[in-house]
Design an enzyme around this catalytic site. Sequence first.
Site, short mmCIF file in Angstrom:
data_model
loop_
_atom_site.label_atom_id
_atom_site.label_comp_id
_atom_site.label_asym_id
_atom_site.label_seq_id
_atom_site.Cartn_x
_atom_site.Cartn_y
_atom_site.Cartn_z
N ASP A 22 2.44 4.89 -4.94
CA ASP A 22 1.91 6.35 -5.40
C ASP A 22 2.61 7.63 -5.65
O ASP A 22 3.16 7.83 -5.17
CB ASP A 22 1.37 6.19 -3.64
CG ASP A 22 0.40 7.27 -3.04
OD1 ASP A 22 0.25 8.50 -4.21
OD2 ASP A 22 0.49 7.99 -2.53
N ASP B 206 0.61 -1.03 0.17
CA ASP B 206 0.03 0.08 0.03
C ASP B 206 0.73 1.08 0.13
O ASP B 206 1.57 1.44 1.43
CB ASP B 206 -1.20 0.22 1.20
CG ASP B 206 -2.28 0.88 0.74
OD1 ASP B 206 -2.51 1.62 0.21
OD2 ASP B 206 -2.73 1.02 1.98
N HIS C 292 -9.56 5.52 -0.98
CA HIS C 292 -8.64 5.41 0.17
C HIS C 292 -9.29 6.13 1.71
O HIS C 292 -9.92 6.85 1.44
CB HIS C 292 -7.39 6.01 0.08
CG HIS C 292 -6.64 5.76 -0.58
ND1 HIS C 292 -5.20 4.82 -0.43
CD2 HIS C 292 -6.89 4.80 -1.86
CE1 HIS C 292 -4.46 3.95 -0.81
NE2 HIS C 292 -5.70 4.14 -1.71
P1 13P Z 1 -7.67 5.19 6.99
O1 13P Z 1 -6.52 5.04 8.01
O2 13P Z 1 -8.17 6.64 6.78
O3 13P Z 1 -8.66 3.75 7.25
O4 13P Z 1 -6.78 4.63 5.30
C1 13P Z 1 -6.63 3.34 5.35
C2 13P Z 1 -6.22 3.95 3.84
O5 13P Z 1 -6.62 4.43 2.63
C3 13P Z 1 -4.62 3.27 3.60
O6 13P Z 1 -4.44 3.72 1.78
#
Ligand code: 13P
Length: 297
Positions: free
Chosen positions: A105, A83, A212
Amino acid sequence: MSLVTLKEILKGSVEKKYAVGAFDTLNPLMTEAILRAAEEEGKPVILMVIDHFFDQRSDHTVYYRNMINMIEHMKTPVCLMLDHGESYEDCMRAIHLGFTAVMIDGSMLPYEDNVKLVQAVVRSAHACGVSVEAEIGHVGGHETAADPEGSEVDVSGYTEPEMAERFAAETGVDALAIAFGTVHGKYKGKVNLDYARLADIRSRVDIPLVMHGGSGIPEDGFRGAVEHGINKINICTQMLVSASDAMNSMMTSSGGKAGFIDLYEEAHKAVREVVKTHMGIFGTQPLGYDRPPVYYG
Ligand code: 13P
């Protein structure tokens, strides 16, 4: 084999209008709880590792081999994803370790630089059978540590629909993260999602769309997002908050005497509950795998 790509796990989600939950794991407790919740629900799940934490272990080859081993012994399909990949090199290392999807990203880069970076990752990842997510527009807030104060949504980062269409065509990504009213971490103020923008993007792009910053969105916000075209929803902060709250309340009710094992179990249960609740709200559908359970059978 339960380990599948992002493309495979999201197959059918656009036509059938549902979303698959994508949960960030920061430690073995979270990994175990997320996977067990998915297995108990019989629903597919995307298990993510945020790039910021990706390399923070000296034994990371063994660590990720263990994670993949757990997944391979499950019945329900799981996509293991990097991620917020910060570079081409990080994405390649994740692929080498056995991840089945990477997010690269480049959302803070100028448009052309974002396209070039994503094209390079897509070319190499696809050669290895791995899926790619990228972001156009920018979802603000804190991806790695929730700011207790919360963040305000930055309207200037919202995704332009024409740009999303062009970006998807030029890069060949498998899933596209867009900005339409969410932030990472806690929200400052009321959540106000721009459904018209989301619907416009949905009408121009046929790949799965990603939201996200899922923590803190009310239930009707999730349902509205899915109804208007979201297919993958990322959650991290809510698991941390729920686990901490559960442990703190056990510590308080025990007069400060709760033991390590009980606290661990309480946190595990809290993370499982977050995952299960969100899978229900997202309308996540089983992919129809019929192998008997092994890992949590
Ligand atoms: P949150 O921490 O707001 O749930 O977001 C998680 C996210 O989008 C990780 O890529």
